[in-house]
Design an enzyme around this catalytic site. Structure first.
Site, PDB file in Angstrom:
ATOM      1  N   ASN A  92      19.419  14.409  20.051  1.00  0.00           N
ATOM      2  CA  ASN A  92      19.631  15.425  20.853  1.00  0.00           C
ATOM      3  C   ASN A  92      17.883  15.826  20.872  1.00  0.00           C
ATOM      4  O   ASN A  92      17.307  16.657  21.809  1.00  0.00           O
ATOM      5  CB  ASN A  92      20.778  16.363  20.760  1.00  0.00           C
ATOM      6  CG  ASN A  92      20.003  17.613  21.375  1.00  0.00           C
ATOM      7  OD1 ASN A  92      20.713  17.495  22.967  1.00  0.00           O
ATOM      8  ND2 ASN A  92      19.959  18.227  20.975  1.00  0.00           N
ATOM      9  N   SER A 144      17.522  12.148  30.152  1.00  0.00           N
ATOM     10  CA  SER A 144      17.590  13.346  31.705  1.00  0.00           C
ATOM     11  C   SER A 144      17.429  13.320  32.929  1.00  0.00           C
ATOM     12  O   SER A 144      16.544  12.039  33.081  1.00  0.00           O
ATOM     13  CB  SER A 144      16.025  14.263  31.139  1.00  0.00           C
ATOM     14  OG  SER A 144      15.900  14.889  32.416  1.00  0.00           O
ATOM     15  N   TYR A 159       6.503  13.887  29.216  1.00  0.00           N
ATOM     16  CA  TYR A 159       8.080  14.002  28.752  1.00  0.00           C
ATOM     17  C   TYR A 159       9.237  13.052  29.974  1.00  0.00           C
ATOM     18  O   TYR A 159       9.839  12.346  29.098  1.00  0.00           O
ATOM     19  CB  TYR A 159       8.485  15.325  29.766  1.00  0.00           C
ATOM     20  CG  TYR A 159       9.996  16.072  29.735  1.00  0.00           C
ATOM     21  CD1 TYR A 159      10.255  16.479  27.920  1.00  0.00           C
ATOM     22  CD2 TYR A 159      11.346  15.898  30.785  1.00  0.00           C
ATOM     23  CE1 TYR A 159      11.761  16.660  28.293  1.00  0.00           C
ATOM     24  CE2 TYR A 159      12.225  16.505  30.708  1.00  0.00           C
ATOM     25  CZ  TYR A 159      12.711  16.311  29.623  1.00  0.00           C
ATOM     26  OH  TYR A 159      13.607  17.183  29.056  1.00  0.00           O
ATOM     27  N   LYS A 163      11.289  10.298  28.800  1.00  0.00           N
ATOM     28  CA  LYS A 163      13.122   9.834  29.163  1.00  0.00           C
ATOM     29  C   LYS A 163      13.417   8.862  29.429  1.00  0.00           C
ATOM     30  O   LYS A 163      14.384   8.702  29.522  1.00  0.00           O
ATOM     31  CB  LYS A 163      13.498  11.575  30.312  1.00  0.00           C
ATOM     32  CG  LYS A 163      13.392  12.796  29.363  1.00  0.00           C
ATOM     33  CD  LYS A 163      14.033  13.134  28.129  1.00  0.00           C
ATOM     34  CE  LYS A 163      13.866  13.958  26.879  1.00  0.00           C
ATOM     35  NZ  LYS A 163      14.680  13.836  26.484  1.00  0.00           N
ATOM     36  N   ILE A 192      20.280  23.163  32.751  1.00  0.00           N
ATOM     37  CA  ILE A 192      20.729  23.214  31.928  1.00  0.00           C
ATOM     38  C   ILE A 192      20.090  24.414  31.502  1.00  0.00           C
ATOM     39  O   ILE A 192      19.072  25.070  30.850  1.00  0.00           O
ATOM     40  CB  ILE A 192      21.166  22.748  31.108  1.00  0.00           C
ATOM     41  CG1 ILE A 192      21.977  21.308  31.542  1.00  0.00           C
ATOM     42  CG2 ILE A 192      22.114  23.078  29.967  1.00  0.00           C
ATOM     43  CD1 ILE A 192      22.875  21.261  32.335  1.00  0.00           C
TER      44      ILE A 192
END
Length: 263
Positions: A92, A144, A159, A163, A192
């Site tokens: 995670n 993601s 990023y 992902k 989130i």
């Protein structure tokens, strides 16, 4: 009496001290698992352990920076030495990293995001495999919507690359590990409410490459706002448990249809 879905299982959650990791630790523990938190922020992780213990569960912190493979290897060994087995791994931990135009992003920023998000995931899975092979198990990777369905977050090239890479790696691992009854799946959350933005560094020149897009009111159609960590944790519980015993090699979106609108 409610049946606990993870009774007798041992789980690792990297980045378990906050956000989705914290919510997943609590969900796993409430369902009977002994949970190991691999976290570089020990103080936060210990608060989660105390909450687990107050609720009658078992958890422990193992200090670990997933960007350092030797620390990951040692932490996994310590978990198995403590509880004698390993059944579930939730990779995670991660960062948003630099939010910068490709032209001006420095190589060090790119490397940092790759090392933590992608290499860290690889190391977490790699060092868990010898222990999971004994009885089978479940590996979860927190990916993601970015890099998979969404490409409109300008500046997130590093990023999004990590992902997308996580999902490709998950599918390769699912096939390779199927013979050992190890399932491998990915969760793709949308917005989130977590503190991951603390690890986001927008550059001053980002506006030069941003494309102005105005979404309708409510960028998250299902709930008109960001999701909650506990909603992702409930999906993690499903994928960790026998309820999903014929699901592997799959990415599941947990975003209230956000990615369908923003993609």
């Amino acid at each position: 009496m409610t049946t606990k879905k993870l009774e007798g299982k041992v789980a690792i959650v990297s980045g378990g001290g906050s956000g989705i990791g914290r919510a997943s630790v609590l969900e796993f523990a409430r369902n009977g698992a002994k949970v190991a938190l691999l976290d570089r922020t020990v103080e936060n992780a210990e608060k989660v352990v105390r909450q687990v213990e107050q609720e009658g569960g078992q958890a422990a912190v193992f200090e670990c920076d997933i960007a350092e493979p030797q620390q990951v290897e040692e932490a996994v060994k310590q978990v198995v030495a403590k509880w004698g087995q390993l059944d579930i791994v939730f990779a995670n931990a991660g960062i948003n990293g630099a939010m910068t135009p490709i032209e001006t992003m420095d190589i060090e920023s790119w490397d940092q995001t790759i090392q933590i998000n992608l290499r860290g995931t690889f190391a977490t899975v790699k060092y868990a495999i010898p222990h999971l092979k004994e009885h089978g198990g479940s590996i979860l990777i927190n990916s993601s919507i970015n890099g998979n369905r969404v490409f409109s977050n300008i500046g997130f090239s590093a990023y999004s690359t990590t992902k997308a890479g996580q999902v490709a790696f998950m599918k390769m691992a699912a096939l390779e590990l199927a013979q050992y009854k190890i399932r491998v799946n990915a969760i793709c959350p949308g917005a989130i409410t977590t503190n991951i933005d603390d690890n986001t560094y927008p550059s001053d020149d980002l506006k030069e490459v941003q494309i102005e897009v105005e979404f309708p009111d409510g960028g998250q159609p299902l709930e008109k706002g960001p999701g909650r960590p506990d909603q992702v944790a409930k999906l993690a519980l499903f994928l960790a448990s026998a309820d999903s015993d014929h699901i592997t090699g799959t990415e599941i979106y947990c975003d209230g249809a956000e990615s369908l609108l923003h993609g």
